[in-house]
Write an enzyme that holds these catalytic residues in place. Sequence first.
Site, PDB file in Angstrom:
ATOM      1  CG  ASP A 187      71.710 -28.267  32.813  1.00  0.00           C
ATOM      2  OD1 ASP A 187      73.083 -27.970  32.893  1.00  0.00           O
ATOM      3  OD2 ASP A 187      71.303 -28.478  31.728  1.00  0.00           O
ATOM      4  CD  GLU A 206      75.297 -25.928  30.338  1.00  0.00           C
ATOM      5  OE1 GLU A 206      75.242 -27.146  29.709  1.00  0.00           O
ATOM      6  OE2 GLU A 206      76.438 -25.226  30.138  1.00  0.00           O
TER       7      GLU A 206
END
Length: 393
Positions: A255, A297
Amino acid sequence: MANIVLRIRTVFLPMLFTCIGFFLVLNFQEYWQQWRPVTRELPLWLLPIAGLVALQFNRSRLAYLAFLLVIYYSVNRSLFIDSQYLLSLKEQIFLFGSLSMVLLLLMKDRGIASIHGILALSMFALCAVLTFNLDILLNHANKILMPTKLAYSDIIISIWLTTTLIIGFGTIIKNTLTTTTISLSFVLWSLLYFKPHSIPADITLLGVAILIFISVLFDSYRLAYRDELTGLPSRRALYNLVLSLSNKYCVAMTDIDHFKKFNDTYGHDVGDQVLKLVASKLSKVTGGGKVFRYGGEEFTIIFPRKSVEQTLEHLEAVREEIQNYKMMIRDENRKNTNKSARNKKTNTNKSVSVTISIGVAQHQRKQDFDKTLKAADIALYKAKKQGRNQVCS
């Protein structure tokens, strides 16, 4: 390296397979000659079907190509026009087909039932007018250029050489399966004119129909299994890979730290640049890791036949590489000023660093993939909670 692999996949491999296919056709004629009654009819069916399939996947250029060739083959079979009359128009038809393929290479895929479709049909009509009246234009040119005279055969060769150069350079520059299909069709079209008895027209056009089908198939696969922004395989491709994994593998969830802050501070364009940057770096992970964009993301890395201990050094290396990379952000106000003002103005470009957090988990026996993915997600949450920019297991 990725560009070279892409070029091999989209340009050289289709060319290689086409050459192999026609080599087999030429050298094993005794095996397919008995099927000639069938092959003579197939282009009349397969080319329109290929065109309709191409339209379904918004590949209008391939659809135009298929429809133009089926019209040519129908005329060639004397379904509309007597074949003897067709022989008198051989040069004009060849030039029209060559120029049409140049147009197909240069234009973009657009809807046929739109202003772009009308424009495309107008361009084809203009090519037809020019080529089928070339002898008249040549006579006028010779009257102006006297005593120098242009030979009709020289004009044909000159136009063909020009179209060959344009199609060759266009295929290398654009580098897509569609452009490769058009260029290969041009090669086969040229063979029909210069070497009409080497390979029958029906076999040649069957080859073009197969090329169109393959191009649409691979393009649709890419759209379904590739993330358009980052170029990485998508979540669908991830779950497709899972079916082939053995019992031993590791899953890493990645992430981007403070990604929302990038979007809020610099805008979504910069956010997209960050995603592309991280995807580019992650795609180079060592240790046999396969990278996928999971969503937003988040990225997923699969390490087949690896334990957690064997993946840590590779994950640490890619994390450090991303951390050490300085990303430049341009001042958006600069593009609204003139050149002299930009020269006087001090450089206001900003340099920012991007970091990622990674959680990794190993697949356990009698555990399905989603549970392993959940374990990696828990490890990712742990990395976030401990301060981000680290790898946890």
